[in-house]
Design a protein around this motif. Structure first.
Motif, PDB file in Angstrom:
ATOM      1  N   ALA A 296       0.834  -1.208   0.000  1.00  0.00           N
ATOM      2  CA  ALA A 296       0.000   0.000   0.000  1.00  0.00           C
ATOM      3  C   ALA A 296       0.868   1.257   0.000  1.00  0.00           C
ATOM      4  N   LEU A 297       1.903   1.257   0.816  1.00  0.00           N
ATOM      5  CA  LEU A 297       2.821   2.408   0.838  1.00  0.00           C
ATOM      6  C   LEU A 297       3.483   2.597  -0.520  1.00  0.00           C
ATOM      7  N   GLN A 298       3.935   1.512  -1.108  1.00  0.00           N
ATOM      8  CA  GLN A 298       4.593   1.576  -2.408  1.00  0.00           C
ATOM      9  C   GLN A 298       3.637   2.076  -3.488  1.00  0.00           C
ATOM     10  N   ALA A 299       2.346   1.782  -3.341  1.00  0.00           N
ATOM     11  CA  ALA A 299       1.340   2.208  -4.323  1.00  0.00           C
ATOM     12  C   ALA A 299       0.903   3.658  -4.110  1.00  0.00           C
ATOM     13  N   GLY A 300       1.430   4.297  -3.056  1.00  0.00           N
ATOM     14  CA  GLY A 300       1.121   5.708  -2.854  1.00  0.00           C
ATOM     15  C   GLY A 300       0.136   6.005  -1.739  1.00  0.00           C
ATOM     16  N   PHE A 301      -0.336   4.993  -1.054  1.00  0.00           N
ATOM     17  CA  PHE A 301      -1.202   5.232   0.099  1.00  0.00           C
ATOM     18  C   PHE A 301      -0.304   5.689   1.240  1.00  0.00           C
ATOM     19  N   ASP A 302      -0.635   6.804   1.859  1.00  0.00           N
ATOM     20  CA  ASP A 302       0.281   7.327   2.875  1.00  0.00           C
ATOM     21  C   ASP A 302      -0.419   7.699   4.177  1.00  0.00           C
ATOM     22  N   SER A 303      -1.399   6.947   4.537  1.00  0.00           N
ATOM     23  CA  SER A 303      -2.120   7.180   5.782  1.00  0.00           C
ATOM     24  C   SER A 303      -1.201   6.927   6.977  1.00  0.00           C
ATOM     25  N   PRO A 304      -1.298   7.754   8.006  1.00  0.00           N
ATOM     26  CA  PRO A 304      -0.513   7.467   9.218  1.00  0.00           C
ATOM     27  C   PRO A 304      -0.923   6.138   9.857  1.00  0.00           C
ATOM     28  N   TRP A 305      -2.143   5.687   9.557  1.00  0.00           N
ATOM     29  CA  TRP A 305      -2.594   4.403  10.092  1.00  0.00           C
ATOM     30  C   TRP A 305      -1.841   3.247   9.462  1.00  0.00           C
ATOM     31  N   ILE A 306      -1.377   3.423   8.247  1.00  0.00           N
ATOM     32  CA  ILE A 306      -0.558   2.385   7.618  1.00  0.00           C
ATOM     33  C   ILE A 306       0.751   2.252   8.387  1.00  0.00           C
ATOM     34  N   LEU A 307       1.349   3.373   8.713  1.00  0.00           N
ATOM     35  CA  LEU A 307       2.594   3.347   9.488  1.00  0.00           C
ATOM     36  C   LEU A 307       2.358   2.780  10.886  1.00  0.00           C
ATOM     37  N   HIS A 308       1.275   3.168  11.505  1.00  0.00           N
ATOM     38  CA  HIS A 308       0.939   2.672  12.846  1.00  0.00           C
ATOM     39  C   HIS A 308       0.790   1.155  12.824  1.00  0.00           C
ATOM     40  N   ASN A 309       0.057   0.640  11.830  1.00  0.00           N
ATOM     41  CA  ASN A 309      -0.149  -0.808  11.752  1.00  0.00           C
ATOM     42  C   ASN A 309       1.105  -1.549  11.319  1.00  0.00           C
ATOM     43  N   THR A 310       1.982  -0.876  10.571  1.00  0.00           N
ATOM     44  CA  THR A 310       3.274  -1.477  10.253  1.00  0.00           C
ATOM     45  C   THR A 310       4.061  -1.692  11.536  1.00  0.00           C
ATOM     46  N   ALA A 311       4.067  -0.697  12.395  1.00  0.00           N
ATOM     47  CA  ALA A 311       4.781  -0.814  13.674  1.00  0.00           C
ATOM     48  C   ALA A 311       4.168  -1.937  14.516  1.00  0.00           C
ATOM     49  N   ARG A 312       2.861  -2.029  14.537  1.00  0.00           N
ATOM     50  CA  ARG A 312       2.222  -3.095  15.317  1.00  0.00           C
ATOM     51  C   ARG A 312       2.550  -4.476  14.770  1.00  0.00           C
ATOM     52  N   ALA A 313       2.611  -4.597  13.436  1.00  0.00           N
ATOM     53  CA  ALA A 313       2.950  -5.893  12.830  1.00  0.00           C
ATOM     54  C   ALA A 313       4.407  -6.243  13.121  1.00  0.00           C
TER      55      ALA A 313
END
Length: 170
Positions: A151-168
């Protein structure tokens, strides 16, 4: 009208589309009636991620008696359509990638739609986040990370993506 337009354009071009929109809406409310104000409002709306309202304004302007504004509106509509088609294509490709990754991991996606069911109204960002959370909670943190990284690579840049990356990663 000219000074209003110059200020609205300058604020939009310096990265302040909200202020540009405020200037243009104030001018319209004050009775300044110009198709160029509407054109610039559409441009600000587009920068504020509101393509449907921008499209509606340009459709109005495309039937104007003024050939110059009608041509600008027509060109803007064509450009917007190309952008939307390109974004739709990227979203479909991303979904195909994510569905394939889920399949390879033996995970049946709970939130990801079929790429053919994707519409302009689909909130793909939320669906991707929900799937990433579901995979993490199902004990598949690697798949969750893959979904989020894609998702990040495709251009989605929500802070929730980063938050869930940290959780994973935890």
């Amino acid at each position: 009208n000219t000074l209003i337009l110059q200020e609205a354009i300058a604020t939009r071009e310096t990265g302040l589309p909200e202020l540009s929109l405020l200037i243009l809406d104030s001018a319209l409310q004050a009775g300044f009636d110009s198709p160029w104000i509407l054109d610039n409002k559409a441009r600000a709306l587009l920068l504020l991620d509101n393509p449907s309202e921008a499209q509606s304004l340009w459709q109005q302007l495309a039937s104007s008696d003024d050939p110059s504004i009608a041509q600008v509106a027509h060109d803007s509509l064509q450009s917007l359509e190309q952008q939307l088609n390109s974004a739709q294509q990227r979203s479909s490709e991303l979904l195909e990638t994510l569905l394939k990754a889920c399949n390879e991991a033996g995970h049946s996606p709970e939130h990801l739609p079929d790429p053919d069911a994707l519409t302009a109204d689909t909130d793909l960002n939320t669906l991707i986040l929900q799937e990433a959370i579901a995979t993490r909670e199902a004990g598949l943190p690697e798949l969750s990370l893959l979904i989020l990284a894609s998702a990040l690579q495709a251009g989605f840049d929500s802070p929730w993506i980063l938050h869930n990356t940290a959780r994973a990663l935890l």
